[in-house]
Enzyme design. Sequence first.
Site, PDB file in Angstrom:
ATOM      1  CG  HIS A   1     -21.065 -43.629  -9.740  1.00  0.00           C
ATOM      2  ND1 HIS A   1     -20.795 -44.544  -8.755  1.00  0.00           N
ATOM      3  CD2 HIS A   1     -21.032 -44.322 -10.898  1.00  0.00           C
ATOM      4  CE1 HIS A   1     -20.591 -45.729  -9.293  1.00  0.00           C
ATOM      5  NE2 HIS A   1     -20.725 -45.621 -10.601  1.00  0.00           N
ATOM      6  CE  LYS A  11     -15.219 -41.267   4.304  1.00  0.00           C
ATOM      7  NZ  LYS A  11     -16.214 -42.085   3.646  1.00  0.00           N
ATOM      8  NE  ARG A  12      -8.901 -38.362  -4.049  1.00  0.00           N
ATOM      9  CZ  ARG A  12      -8.661 -38.249  -5.342  1.00  0.00           C
ATOM     10  NH1 ARG A  12      -8.578 -39.335  -6.100  1.00  0.00           N
ATOM     11  NH2 ARG A  12      -8.463 -37.076  -5.890  1.00  0.00           N
ATOM     12  CE  LYS A  16     -15.454 -38.893  -0.674  1.00  0.00           C
ATOM     13  NZ  LYS A  16     -16.148 -40.168  -0.427  1.00  0.00           N
ATOM     14  CB  THR A  72     -17.775 -48.798  -1.273  1.00  0.00           C
ATOM     15  OG1 THR A  72     -16.683 -47.968  -1.687  1.00  0.00           O
ATOM     16  CG2 THR A  72     -18.831 -48.859  -2.363  1.00  0.00           C
ATOM     17  CE  LYS A 127     -13.756 -50.486   0.217  1.00  0.00           C
ATOM     18  NZ  LYS A 127     -12.883 -49.384  -0.254  1.00  0.00           N
TER      19      LYS A 127
HETATM   20  C1  LIG Z   1     -13.221 -48.174  -0.676  1.00  0.00           C
HETATM   21  C2  LIG Z   1     -12.216 -47.180  -1.086  1.00  0.00           C
HETATM   22  C3  LIG Z   1     -12.602 -45.865  -1.362  1.00  0.00           C
HETATM   23  C4  LIG Z   1     -14.028 -45.382  -1.209  1.00  0.00           C
HETATM   24  O1  LIG Z   1     -14.221 -44.939   0.112  1.00  0.00           O
HETATM   25  P1  LIG Z   1     -15.494 -44.038   0.511  1.00  0.00           P
HETATM   26  O2  LIG Z   1     -15.386 -43.959   1.991  1.00  0.00           O
HETATM   27  O3  LIG Z   1     -16.703 -44.814   0.089  1.00  0.00           O
HETATM   28  O4  LIG Z   1     -15.353 -42.752  -0.165  1.00  0.00           O
HETATM   29  C5  LIG Z   1     -11.629 -44.961  -1.737  1.00  0.00           C
HETATM   30  N1  LIG Z   1     -10.344 -45.323  -1.845  1.00  0.00           N
HETATM   31  C6  LIG Z   1      -9.930 -46.583  -1.573  1.00  0.00           C
HETATM   32  C7  LIG Z   1      -8.492 -46.912  -1.701  1.00  0.00           C
HETATM   33  C8  LIG Z   1     -10.846 -47.548  -1.191  1.00  0.00           C
HETATM   34  O5  LIG Z   1     -10.432 -48.802  -0.943  1.00  0.00           O
END
Ligand SMILES: *Cc1c(COP(=O)(O)O)cnc(C)c1O
Length: 808
Positions: free
Chosen positions: A355, A543-544, A549, A651, A655
Amino acid sequence: MFSNKENFKRSFLEKLQTMYAISLEESSDSERYMVLGSLVRDYVSKNWVKTNKHYLQDGVKQVYYFSLEFLLGRMLESYLINLDIKDMCKEALDELGIDYNNIIGQEPDPGLGNGGLGRLGACFLDSLASLNLPGHGCGIRYRYGLFEQKIVNGYQVELPDNWLKKGNVWEVKKAEKAVEVRFGGDVKIGTVNGKMTFIHENYHSVMAVPYDTPIVGYKNNTVNTLRLWSAEVAQKDFDFQAFSKGDYLKAVEYKYSMEAISQVLYPDDSYVQGRLLRLKQQYFFVSAGIQSIVRRYKKKHGSLENFADNISIHINDTHPVLAIPELMRILMDEEGLGWDDAWQVTTNTVSYTNHTTLSEALEKWPVDMFKGLLPRIYMIVEEINKRFCQEMINKYPKHSQPIDKVAIIHDGHIRMANLALVGSYSVNGVSRIHTELLKKHVLGVFYSIYPYKFNNKTNGVTHRRFLIKANPKLAELISDTIGSSWIYHPSDLIVLRNYANDKSFQEEILKIKQDNKKKLAMLIRRQNGIDVDISSIFDVHVKRLHAYKRQVLNVMHIMDLYNRLKDNPNWDITPRTFIFGAKAAPAYHLAKETIKLINSVADVINNDKTINDKIKVVFIENYNVSLAESIIPAADVSEQISTASKEASGTGNMKFMMNGALTIGTLDGANVEIKEEVGENNIVIFGLNALEVQNYYYHGGYKAMDIYNSDERVKRVIDQMVNGFLLTPQEEFKALHNHLLYHDEYFVLKDFSSYVEAQCKVDNTYKQREKWLETSIINIAHSGKFSSDRTIGEYATGIWKVSPVVID
Ligand SMILES: *Cc1c(COP(=O)(O)O)cnc(C)c1O
């Protein structure tokens, strides 16, 4: 009980009576939620039993997805949708005078994951069940999930996430299926009939008790299992020696220390701390999981023959990599196989997903710690390493250097990725660019040894949760326009391309987006007390929080925008609402400083009347799956701005695209493939590419200070972090400031001007309303590729070799 509204209403009232002995009027929303939940669980259990029976009788190959994290999100509405009873329940509850949304909102978010990796596990379970595949999850039932985040005075404060406080309706405790897991002690080596034996002695043991959660497929009768293990010490297993000496407290202490194993999820994302308890967690659930798989297999087949033909064990990152030596241990020490046979079985059973390319996220454990905790497992790892290194020496007699790189044990540490590569038959990256980087750089030497093990499986997300559940109006509009085949075949969304220029379709897309924005604006009003304009661009970065990032890059652009607006109050930018959501690991100081920075910038900008509300900045606290489901359908712009080569896939990006947002991003992770799908006119790409980033690492030549000195906008913004502009003490952002100027390995200043230009392009496109809507529709149309159904289909045929089993 769910056959029609009348039956449902009767069952609901009956259950309310049997569970709580109260009338409808007296009941609280929380009790009503529990009642609906238990009805759903009862309803599901019939197909659950049936599915298990089917799998056992047919002896079809089973997949077990091992993951230290499953970030499930709320389950109730997902069950209702997949069981095709949502509308009926909603109407029936309405007739009873119960607000459906209030009930749904009672469910706590099971936060058993940090972010993308854990959410991927949850999406995969949903897709496995929906594709009729016999695939199950295996993980830990953390007593406390990821911390709950509060923002106090602009700072992140962490509170425990007591998600089990009111019980969990979905889980079923299977006490009789508990297994013992052993730690510590020593290994006595002997021989019996000329064969070596290994007896583990003086160990501490803990019982692993499984709690099963049903994973319901979409309208197909399949109910798979997510098995989460809890560490429990029974009365009889108390430390008897201490106990008999009357040391009661010591005995209780022992119980607590063993049960601590499943108490809490480590809140680190893309980072490892190397703590003993974490290693305990890893071995705990892997050992329990494998013991239970082997037990079930023997029950069906009698022996362990053909194990690898019937069982696939997949490890989500290296966290469960001890599956490899643990399976070896069971096969040899308990089942009597020799090394070669056990190795054959193991390496044909286990497959691995990598990952990350970040070195701080690659797990390694100090040998001493490992050996003390897991003496027998250590011996096996040592033997795997010895045999592997010997093989390499035979293969490459002239080179000693590659051995240093690939050895599993090196410099007093065990390298978990190396163990995964040697002990599995497949290793995959999670987007095309990520897999290529693994082959070329991170795992380059392994690629030259085992080219056939490497493959790519670009991530996906479940369109059932992130489109049908999160954005029901959009899902309905899509089905009304192109039919509903896309629900089973998400690639059929491509038909929407025919409507990209259709004026009336565009208007309907716009109306749904505005409705979603209105709802989010209400949430922001409630939670932050800030009024945001729904005709402004909703620009979302959730995101985190992590340096790679680059939330800081986004903030710098906002500060620059504000500066330019102050210089020229008549500047006609499209009003924008910048929305952030992100948890920072509690020990990650720069990340926490970034949260404070966002909130400090928000304070200055939101309270400045002179800019006429043209910019607003909002930080929504406690970002989790439920918030993602509210925020993403309301987004116009998706921020995917990681330093190229650092985000393995992402991911979140998928979305957003699925919900019609325009991506502004770097050529990183799955953004590359999103661009390929939608075409360069329907995504805004900026910044260094991965090759340029790699070149800077190899050859040097990046000096942030040069950019600071040559770009006035950059200088002004960087200075504002420490000159009192932000109404905080001047030291507040000192560390961040220094980091950006002197230690930034993520090229924030380097990419700044290109990012500002890209944001300008976003603004211009938004002004061309029809072009914007066309782009939005094109993004939805091409999002089918990023359904996790596509991804899981590829794992099933390409890695696991499992086929669908239809449950009638
Ligand atoms: C999808 C998701 C992530 C991952 O987000 P990235 O932008 O790919 O880092 C992190 N936290 C939650 C709650 C999510 O639904």
